[in-house]
Design an enzyme around this catalytic site. Structure first.
Site, PDB file in Angstrom:
ATOM      1  N   ASP A  39       0.861  -1.188   0.000  1.00  0.00           N
ATOM      2  CA  ASP A  39       0.000   0.000   0.000  1.00  0.00           C
ATOM      3  C   ASP A  39       0.897   1.238   0.000  1.00  0.00           C
ATOM      4  O   ASP A  39       2.058   1.182   0.420  1.00  0.00           O
ATOM      5  CB  ASP A  39      -0.913   0.003   1.248  1.00  0.00           C
ATOM      6  CG  ASP A  39      -2.174   0.835   1.052  1.00  0.00           C
ATOM      7  OD1 ASP A  39      -3.266   0.245   0.898  1.00  0.00           O
ATOM      8  OD2 ASP A  39      -2.077   2.089   1.049  1.00  0.00           O
ATOM      9  N   ASP A  61       4.241   2.861  -3.899  1.00  0.00           N
ATOM     10  CA  ASP A  61       3.278   3.582  -4.741  1.00  0.00           C
ATOM     11  C   ASP A  61       3.270   2.882  -6.093  1.00  0.00           C
ATOM     12  O   ASP A  61       4.257   2.937  -6.838  1.00  0.00           O
ATOM     13  CB  ASP A  61       3.735   5.042  -4.889  1.00  0.00           C
ATOM     14  CG  ASP A  61       2.826   5.843  -5.827  1.00  0.00           C
ATOM     15  OD1 ASP A  61       1.958   5.246  -6.495  1.00  0.00           O
ATOM     16  OD2 ASP A  61       3.006   7.076  -5.872  1.00  0.00           O
ATOM     17  N   ASN A  88      -5.507  -4.405  -7.077  1.00  0.00           N
ATOM     18  CA  ASN A  88      -6.699  -3.866  -6.419  1.00  0.00           C
ATOM     19  C   ASN A  88      -6.637  -2.359  -6.193  1.00  0.00           C
ATOM     20  O   ASN A  88      -7.663  -1.685  -6.227  1.00  0.00           O
ATOM     21  CB  ASN A  88      -6.896  -4.598  -5.084  1.00  0.00           C
ATOM     22  CG  ASN A  88      -7.841  -3.834  -4.174  1.00  0.00           C
ATOM     23  OD1 ASN A  88      -9.057  -3.836  -4.370  1.00  0.00           O
ATOM     24  ND2 ASN A  88      -7.291  -3.132  -3.181  1.00  0.00           N
ATOM     25  N   TYR A 154     -12.096   8.311 -13.911  1.00  0.00           N
ATOM     26  CA  TYR A 154     -12.313   6.993 -13.284  1.00  0.00           C
ATOM     27  C   TYR A 154     -13.003   6.048 -14.273  1.00  0.00           C
ATOM     28  O   TYR A 154     -12.591   4.887 -14.439  1.00  0.00           O
ATOM     29  CB  TYR A 154     -13.168   7.159 -12.024  1.00  0.00           C
ATOM     30  CG  TYR A 154     -13.343   5.899 -11.220  1.00  0.00           C
ATOM     31  CD1 TYR A 154     -12.369   5.487 -10.311  1.00  0.00           C
ATOM     32  CD2 TYR A 154     -14.484   5.107 -11.351  1.00  0.00           C
ATOM     33  CE1 TYR A 154     -12.527   4.331  -9.558  1.00  0.00           C
ATOM     34  CE2 TYR A 154     -14.647   3.949 -10.602  1.00  0.00           C
ATOM     35  CZ  TYR A 154     -13.668   3.565  -9.705  1.00  0.00           C
ATOM     36  OH  TYR A 154     -13.833   2.417  -8.958  1.00  0.00           O
ATOM     37  N   LYS A 158     -11.371   2.579 -15.678  1.00  0.00           N
ATOM     38  CA  LYS A 158     -11.924   1.242 -15.384  1.00  0.00           C
ATOM     39  C   LYS A 158     -12.359   0.523 -16.664  1.00  0.00           C
ATOM     40  O   LYS A 158     -12.326  -0.707 -16.731  1.00  0.00           O
ATOM     41  CB  LYS A 158     -13.075   1.357 -14.380  1.00  0.00           C
ATOM     42  CG  LYS A 158     -12.623   1.805 -12.987  1.00  0.00           C
ATOM     43  CD  LYS A 158     -11.598   0.840 -12.360  1.00  0.00           C
ATOM     44  CE  LYS A 158     -11.243   1.212 -10.924  1.00  0.00           C
ATOM     45  NZ  LYS A 158     -10.266   0.299 -10.323  1.00  0.00           N
TER      46      LYS A 158
END
Ligand code: NAD
Length: 251
Positions: A39, A61, A88, A154, A158
Site C-alpha cells: 500500500d 506507490d 486492487n 475513473y 476502469k
C-alpha cells in the site's frame, strides 16, 4: 471448497491496507497463501497486522516504476516467485466530468488505476510464462460498464482495465496464465477521500443514481470472488469480466 486452496501460492495484493484489498489479504492468508501486502499508506498497511493476517508488508506507490520494481524484486527475493497478482489499488476522481477534469486528477487516476496494474503485470508475467502458470485478478468497477457512475477519468480508467485484462487473458492463455476482472458496485470502504464531489451539476444527476442503484456491500463479498478467480478452482475461467454489484450494472 478446498479451505487451503492457496497453499504454496505466493500472492501480491495492492491497495492492501483498506477496503477490498485488506479483505482480500485476510481471506487469501486464511486460505493458505503466502501474501505480500502493499500500500502507499504506512498507517493503512499497519491494519494488515492488526487484522491478524499473516503477510509481508511492503510500502509502495504502484504509480511509480521504481516502487513496482522494488516490490516485485523484494517479493521474489523473500518468497521465490509471484503466482498470483491482485491489482486492487485504485482511486476515484471526485466525479469530475470531461469539461471540468484537471490534468493532475486525470494523470493520477490513470497512473494508479491503469499504468500501475500494467507495470505490475509487465514485471510478473515473464516468471509466470517461464513456470507456465499464474493468475491475475484486476479490480475494475461497475464504472467499467456504465458512463453514469463516476467522473470521466475513473470511468475511462476502469474501461481501460477491462481491455487490459482481456488482452492479457488472450495473449497468455497458451502459457497457462489466466487474467480476469471483477467489477464491484458500491462497497463500504475508505475510497471516499477521492469521492468528494467537486461538481454540483454532475452530483445532482449522479446522486440519485447511486442512491437507487446500489446496495452497499461488505469488502469480503468482493474478496470471495477474487479468491475464487485466483484459485485453481477457476482453471477454465480466463478473460472474464464479472460484476459483483447486486445487479446494479444489469439495470
Ligand atoms: N468502494 C467501492 O464502492 C468500489 C466500487 C467499485 C470499484 N472499486 C475499486 O476497488 C478497488 C479498491 O478500492 P476500495 O474501495 O477498497 O478503496 P480504499 O480506499 O478503501 O482502498 C484502496 C487502497 O489503495 C491504496 N492506494 C491508493 N493509491 C495507491 C498507490 N498509488 N499505490 C498503492 N496503494 C494505493 C490506498 O491507500 C488504500 O489503502 C479500487 O480499484 C476501486 O476503484 C471500489
Amino acid at each position: 471448497m478446498d479451505t487451503q486452496r492457496h497453499a504454496t501460492k505466493v500472492v501480491i495484493v495492492t491497495g492492501a491496507g483498506s477496503g477490498i484489498g485488506l479483505a482480500t489479504v485476510v481471506r487469501l492468508a486464511r486460505e493458505g497463501a503466502t501474501v505480500v501486502a502493499t500500500d502507499i499508506d504506512a498507517g493503512r498497511l499497519e491494519r494488515v497486522r492488526t487484522a491478524g493476517a499473516e503477510a509481508t508488508a511492503i510500502l509502495a506507490d504502484i504509480g511509480l516504476q521504481a516502487d513496482v520494481d522494488r516490490l516485485v524484486d523484494d517479493t521474489v527475493r523473500r518468497h521465490g516467485r509471484v503466482d498470483i497478482l491482485v491489482n486492487n489499488a485504485g482511486i476515484n476522481d471526485n466525479f469530475l466530468p470531461a469539461h471540468a477534469v484537471d490534468d493532475v486528477t486525470w494523470d493520477r487516476v490513470m497512473s494508479v488505476n491503469v499504468r500501475g496494474p500494467l507495470m505490475l503485470c509487465r514485471r510478473v508475467l515473464p516468471g509466470m510464462v517461464e513456470r507456465r502458470t499464474g493468475a491475475i485478478v484486476n479490480v475494475a468497477s461497475v464504472g467499467s460498464f456504465k458512463g453514469g457512475t463516476s467522473g470521466v477519468a475513473y470511468t475511462t480508467s476502469k474501461h481501460a482495465l477491462v481491455g487490459m485484462s482481456r488482452s492479457i487473458a488472450w495473449y497468455y492463455a497458451t502459457d497457462g496464465i489466466r487474467c480476469n476482472a471483477v467489477c464491484p458496485g458500491g462497497v463500504q470502504t475508505n475510497i471516499g477521500a477521492t469521492s468528494v464531489p467537486r461538481e454540483t451539476v454532475h452530483l445532482e444527476r449522479l446522486g440519485p443514481i447511486h442512491a437507487a442503484g446500489r446496495r452497499m456491500a461488505q469488502p469480503d463479498e468482493v474478496a470471495t470472488l477474487i479468491s475464487w478467480l485466483a484459485s485453481d478452482e477457476a482453471s477454465n475461467v480466463n478473460g472474464a469480466v464479472i460484476p459483483v454489484d447486486a445487479g446494479w450494472s444489469a439495470g
